[in-house]
Design a protein around this motif. Structure first.
Motif, PDB file in Angstrom:
ATOM      1  N   THR A 105       0.814  -1.214   0.000  1.00  0.00           N
ATOM      2  CA  THR A 105       0.000   0.000   0.000  1.00  0.00           C
ATOM      3  C   THR A 105       0.850   1.267   0.000  1.00  0.00           C
ATOM      4  O   THR A 105       0.319   2.363   0.069  1.00  0.00           O
ATOM      5  N   CYS A 106       2.168   1.126  -0.040  1.00  0.00           N
ATOM      6  CA  CYS A 106       3.020   2.314  -0.105  1.00  0.00           C
ATOM      7  C   CYS A 106       3.155   2.772  -1.555  1.00  0.00           C
ATOM      8  O   CYS A 106       3.348   1.951  -2.444  1.00  0.00           O
TER       9      CYS A 106
ATOM     10  N   CYS B  42       4.611   6.214  -2.266  1.00  0.00           N
ATOM     11  CA  CYS B  42       5.326   7.479  -2.375  1.00  0.00           C
ATOM     12  C   CYS B  42       6.453   7.342  -3.387  1.00  0.00           C
ATOM     13  O   CYS B  42       6.993   6.264  -3.560  1.00  0.00           O
TER      14      CYS B  42
ATOM     15  N   GLY C 276      10.079   6.772   0.286  1.00  0.00           N
ATOM     16  CA  GLY C 276       9.257   6.413   1.425  1.00  0.00           C
ATOM     17  C   GLY C 276       9.525   7.273   2.625  1.00  0.00           C
ATOM     18  O   GLY C 276      10.619   7.802   2.805  1.00  0.00           O
TER      19      GLY C 276
ATOM     20  N   ARG D 232       0.000   7.357   9.092  1.00  0.00           N
ATOM     21  CA  ARG D 232      -0.423   7.385   7.701  1.00  0.00           C
ATOM     22  C   ARG D 232      -1.243   6.135   7.386  1.00  0.00           C
ATOM     23  O   ARG D 232      -2.294   6.204   6.779  1.00  0.00           O
ATOM     24  N   LYS D 233      -0.756   4.990   7.839  1.00  0.00           N
ATOM     25  CA  LYS D 233      -1.441   3.732   7.547  1.00  0.00           C
ATOM     26  C   LYS D 233      -2.776   3.643   8.279  1.00  0.00           C
ATOM     27  O   LYS D 233      -3.742   3.115   7.755  1.00  0.00           O
TER      28      LYS D 233
END
Ligand SMILES: Cc1cc2nc3c(=O)[nH]c(=O)nc-3n(C[C@H](O)[C@H](O)[C@H](O)COP(=O)(O)OP(=O)(O)OC[C@H]3O[C@@H](n4cnc5c(N)ncnc54)[C@H](O)[C@@H]3O)c2cc1C
Ligand code: SF4
Ligand code: SF4
Ligand code: SF4
Ligand code: SF4
Ligand code: SF4
Ligand code: FES
Lengths: 772, 255
Positions: free
Chosen positions: A391-392, A394, A416, A445-446
């Motif tokens: 799900t990252c 950036c 990241g 963030r998560k």
């Protein structure tokens, strides 16, 4: 024939007119009608691009209306607004016909953005393509209902072979006891029974490095987009990774669509495989990601030596078409499938000890907890946790110049938030300079920020980060559980301190005075025994009971500055309220409370106020207005806006008259429908807002009214430059206990009776259920 | 002779080497033929290896390889600095002392004795082997042992365009993950990738080895945490030194 950009279909004038005004002011040609027949008539007489309807209990035909418009005018883009776009609403909308978009009304400018994009793509279509497929087209069409078939393993191999014949296929391959996605041409090489892969399959949609633009430097510089349209198949994707792709879709295909992602996504066939052997660090069930209902073209599951295959899309169905060795599942197989799913879900060893929905608020409360610093002490800032995360997303972008100095490439690569320079800005400041900052940011963030922004939790519980982290500190489940434990300990402590139990026993209050407000509403003045004070804040409520009839939550309509008694204003709607309407002075009533948080006085003091009430929303707001009037020197300019359906339905007219006489208050009133005697403003309440002058920096707004009113009023306020934390609303919910237990007033993770009923928009943005 | 009117003077580039393992020099750069042609078109190579004695040349860009082991090297290096607009450390030896710093593990006299035997007295060696920034100011670094030719090409291109060349600030693990490698710790081995500056695409791990830190430390390495994970992996302090001393022997970056 006229050309309208937008057609609004709604039986409710405030909805219809507010949307119309608001979009008209944004520069669109808008037509608004109250029924489907009028809509069809308008659509056949005029050119219309977008049709909008609002899905509410009192506008339940919205989906049908849109479908009828769509079926007769397929070119019109249909948009359903739904305060809770649950799966049921979306499915209903998708099933009835293909309603093009289902939108939440929050944030209110979302509709405008969608319309802007739709209009842009319509213009682009007319003028021919400009960019590279920038308009997010729907992906492969979803099919309903999802059918299940059974394939023999021979048939599955044949299916693989036929896919591999014309596409690159990436599938899971074992290497040193670990699994990873590789290009596979031979079915015998791949594994369908694996725990998890080193890198997630999302890397085929969002690769570690990719060229976005080819650049020419020099006197006549140029930029050519580089978009790969190559087709591929991901064969064997676990449900949690499909869930992650759902988030990436939202991120890269929603607002500001990303052409590179879209091209890959569109050209990638997703074949799922259920996860029966979860990795030791995974916690997908806690993140609702161990089983998915959609997001795949086909979903496989081994069953008794064969493979069940669920069809998710039209594209998936085509892949199966005309294949040998396909049959319907037997009852025994269906039972076996759900039994093994059940068994698999029990194999997860890590679990969240707190509900997902509570995470945002929980985290917020512990932003400053020493936990973040302690736990991140051994963080290497190595970035492994974010590199392996599905799900990252950036990234960093940089130009790479060739030695000939005339060409370059604009390349993006994964980046990241755990890397020390991620938040470094040109001036040399680093907004997250410490390991603690970065560690906390990732967990926030998560668990919080992504939920707030996209409505989807930013972690699917795959456990990869936990495995990849050498000091073993990267598991979000661990961090969230720790914080939840700290919170529980904190609550245990305050529980024993407070000592006094919330009681269900009401005070017996005496009714001093009853007076009619309108045909349906009356005001009741109550006095507690021995002239006790209730001790409330404006915006709080009490539970009022008529013994034998029941209890109901009622806002206190008077200010605590008016001592000796409280006033309750009550509309006759049901049992308790009706019984109260029958009472005469001298009667005795039960009163418990006060409950709830009340209006945020600390935030309101010393500011300019805009106090907006619709209908009987004035009941609770009156306590605040009285409070402000009594402590006038503590507030800046005060503007009160009041709207009612008709002049007769206005409540507290005596108070209204008094406020309009006062020089230090500004009162503006409006009614939806005027009458002969009414000399005032006519129009929905939103029409009062544009003309008022606001200094956004020092203003707070408080809004109380029927649910439909909120979003339009809020939209107007935002246009005036007010931010989410400058707008407070009071929500009405079904309440039974007032003490945060019975569950009736729950909005996602929070209880309106305790945490509310007053919320700032900022708080509401995380609550999908908030405005219903 | 005056240059012809209108002709743009190409930047003058020089290469110098000091005590150096094998050489990250131009001939070992591994540039493609095209890249070499591009390079020669863009710059003028005015000097290679030896400064012309008594010359008064000046250079736009000087690449310096190798570490400084003798007093006379230090003097020569200071002279190069004076004549150069930009000095770039090329490769691990110049950047962090490189393999040569292994010498620092034994006293200078002993080393001298061991290497040169009875002739030791003829050499005036420094007490410790030094990276070039211990002697002069260095503008940029192209790290690695050997250097990454792409990074070299990019740095030159950036400089010629007037753009500040930037090294990655993240550690090797990032590129190691991007490459899809299984972390060697999971195989019971050890690695200093977490504290080493990326830019090499983690070639050593990809090739089946581990990272020994040839590109130097990241800006903000968590040395304690690195030591803890090496400890956890069962390495004693002696083993750590033995395993990772190659690039961690020049004092300031001791593990
Ligand atoms: C914080 C807060 C503050 C409030 N402040 C005020 C206020 O100041 N003034 C005011 O007038 N109201 C106020 N309300 C609303 C008020 O609480 C409700 O109108 C009240 O609960 C109605 O109670 P009742 O017993 O009279 O009605 P109920 O008998 O509970 O009925 C309410 C409605 O629901 C329907 N209904 C209820 N139960 C059922 C069922 N089992 N099956 C089918 N239909 C059902 C009824 O038909 C009726 O339309 C407030 C609510 C909240 C949450
Ligand atoms: S945060 Fe960790 S567990 Fe969650 S999705 Fe990312 S890698 Fe998986
Ligand atoms: S902010 Fe951090 S956690 Fe979030 S996507 Fe980026 S790298 Fe991943
Ligand atoms: S949490 Fe772990 S994996 Fe993530 S950056 Fe820190 S040490 Fe690396
Ligand atoms: S092998 Fe080394 S560089 Fe790669 S992830 Fe592991 S510690 Fe980092
Ligand atoms: S992996 Fe480590 S040792 Fe190998 S080149 Fe990269 S930095 Fe140097
Ligand atoms: S997320 Fe804001 S610029 Fe990229």
């Amino acid at each position: 024939m006229r050309a309208y950009d937008i057609l609004i279909i709604d039986g409710e004038p405030i909805v219809r007119e507010s949307i119309r005004e608001w979009l008209a002011r944004a520069g669109y040609n808008v037509e608004a009608v109250g029924s489907v027949d009028d809509a069809l008539e308008a659509a056949s007489e005029h050119e219309i691009h977008v049709a909008v309807a609002d899905h509410r209990p009192d506008n339940a035909g919205a989906i049908d209306m849109l479908c009828r418009v769509k079926s007769e005018h397929p070119k019109i883009t249909t948009v359903l607004i739904a305060s809770q776009p649950s799966h049921t609403v979306e499915e209903a909308a998708a099933q009835a016909c293909e309603v093009d978009h289902v939108l939440r009304p929050f944030p209110p400018d979302r509709l405008e953005r969608l319309i802007r994009e739709t209009m842009r793509s319509i213009h682009a279509e007319r003028e021919g393509p400009v960019g590279v497929g920038l308009a997010p087209e729907p992906l492969a069409e979803v099919v309903e209902p999802r059918e299940t078939f059974v394939l023999s393993s021979v048939a599955l191999k044949a299916l693989f072979d036929s896919l591999a014949a014309s596409n690159r296929v990436f599938a899971v391959v074992e290497r040193e006891g670990k699994y990873s996605y590789q290009a596979v041409a031979d079915f015998a090489e791949l594994s369908l029974d694996f725990d998890t892969t080193l890198l997630p399959p999302t890397r085929f949609l969002f690769p570690p490095r990719e060229t976005l633009l080819d650049l020419r430097l020099g006197a006549s510089p140029a930029a050519e987009p580089v978009v790969s349209e190559e087709a591929s198949v991901l064969f064997g994707v676990h449900p949690y990774d499909l869930r992650a792709i759902e988030l990436l879709d939202e991120v890269f295909m929603g607002q500001q669509p990303d052409p590179n992602y879209i091209a890959r996504r569109r050209n990638t066939i997703l074949i799922g495989i259920e996860c029966l052997r979860p990795s030791a660090t995974a916690f997908a069930p806690s993140m609702d990601a161990d089983v998915v209902e959609s997001g795949f073209d086909l979903m496989l599951a081994p069953v008794n030596g064969d493979f069940a295959v669920i069809v998710g899309t039209e594209r998936g169905s085509k892949i199966l078409q005309g294949r040998d060795g396909i049959r319907a599942p037997t009852d025994a197989e269906i039972a076996a499938l759900s039994a093994q799913r059940e068994a698999a879900s029990k194999r997860y060893r890590v679990q969240l000890s707190v509900s997902r929905a509570r995470l945002p608020r929980l985290l917020e409360d512990y932003y400053d907890d020493p936990y973040w610093g302690d736990r991140s002490r051994t963080c290497l800032s190595c970035g492994s946790c974010v590199m392996v995360c599905p799900t990252c997303f950036c990234f960093d972008v940089a130009d790479q110049v060739d030695l000939d100095l005339s060409t370059a490439r604009r390349v993006r690569r994964w980046d990241g938030c755990m890397l020390s320079d991620f938040a470094l800005v040109a001036s040399g400041e680093n907004f997250r300079a410490t390991r603690e900052d970065r560690f906390r940011h990732r967990m926030f963030r998560k668990g919080k920020y992504l939920v707030e922004r996209y409505g989807i939790v930013g972690c699917v519980g795959c456990g990869r980060c936990t495995t990849a982290c050498l000091p073993r500190i990267a598991s979000p489940a661990e961090a969230w559980n720790e914080i939840a434990e700290i919170d529980r300990a904190e609550r245990r402590r305050t529980r024993t301190l407070r000592g006094k139990a919330d009681s269900y026993v009401p005070h017996m209050a005496t009714l001093k005075r009853v007076a009619p407000l309108t045909e349906r509403e009356k005001v009741f003045e109550l006095r507690l025994p021995r002239d006790q004070e209730v001790g409330h804040q404006p915006g709080q409520f009490v539970m009022v009971s008529v013994p034998g009839i029941g209890e109901a939550p009622i806002s206190i309509a008077s200010s605590p500055t008016r001592r000796g008694s409280i006033e309750l204003a009550i509309r006759d709607t049901g049992n308790v309220t009706h019984a109260m309407h029958g009472l005469a002075p001298g009667a005795v009533l039960g009163v418990r409370g006060p409950f709830g948080n009340g209006f945020p006085l600390e935030a309101l003091e010393w500011r300019d106020l805009i106090l907006i009430a619709g209908g009987i929303g004035l009941f609770p707001l009156r306590s605040l207005i009285q409070y402000v009037a009594d402590r006038r020197d503590r507030f800046g300019d005060v503007t009160i806006l009041y709207g009612a359906r008709s002049p007769e339905e206005r409540v507290f007219t005596v108070d209204l008259a008094e406020w309009s006489r006062r020089e230090d208050l500004t009162l503006r009133q409006t009614v939806d429908q005027g009458s002969e005697a009414w000399g005032g403003h006519v129009g929905v309440i939103t029409t009062l807002i544009p003309s008022i002058v606001i200094q956004p920096a020092k203003t707070m707004a408080v809004v109380v009214g029927p649910p439909v009113m909120y979003r339009f009023v809020i939209g107007e306020l935002k246009k005036k430059g007010l931010a989410d934390d400058q707008i407070a609303v009071s929500l009405e919910r079904h309440m039974k206990c007032g003490t945060g237990k019975c569950g009736h007033c729950q909005i996602n993770g929070i209880y309106a009776c305790q945490d509310g009923p007053v919320f700032t928009l900022e708080e509401l943005n995380v609550l999908q259920e908030a405005v219903a | 002779m005056t240059p012809r009117a209108g002709r743009v003077r190409k930047p003058g580039v020089a290469f110098f080497d000091f005590t150096c393992c094998e050489g990250c020099q131009l001939d070992a750069l591994n540039l493609t033929e095209d890249q070499i042609m591009d390079l020669l078109r863009a710059v003028e190579i005015v000097e290679f290896r030896e400064v012309k004695t008594g010359g008064c040349e000046s250079y736009d860009i000087s690449f310096v390889e190798g570490s400084i082991a003798r007093e006379e090297d230090a003097d020569r290096l200071r002279d190069i600095r004076e004549r150069s607009k930009t000095v770039i450390a090329l490769g691990a030896c110049a950047h962090i002392g490189g393999v040569n710093c292994l010498r620092n593990l034994v006293p200078a006299d002993a080393a001298l004795q061991e290497v040169y035997g009875d002739a030791a007295g003829d050499y005036d060696i420094l007490d410790t082997v030094l990276p070039i920034d211990a002697v002069i100011d260095v503008d940029y670094v192209i790290p690695g042992c050997p250097i990454n030719p792409e990074e070299f090409a990019r740095t030159v291109a950036d400089l010629l365009l007037g753009k500040e060349p930037r090294l990655p600030r993240h550690p090797v693990c990032v590129e190691c993950k991007m490459a899809g490698n299984l972390c060697v710790f999971e195989k019971g081995q050890t690695c200093v990738g977490p504290i080493t500056r990326a830019g090499c695409k983690a070639i050593c791990v990809t090739a089946g080895r581990h990272c020994w830190g040839c590109r130097g430390l990241v800006d903000d390495p968590n040395i304690d945490a690195q030591r803890e994970i090496l400890d956890d992996a069962g390495l004693t302090v002696e083993q750590i030194l033995e395993e990772f001393r190659i690039y961690f022997s020049c004092g300031k970056e001791a593990l």
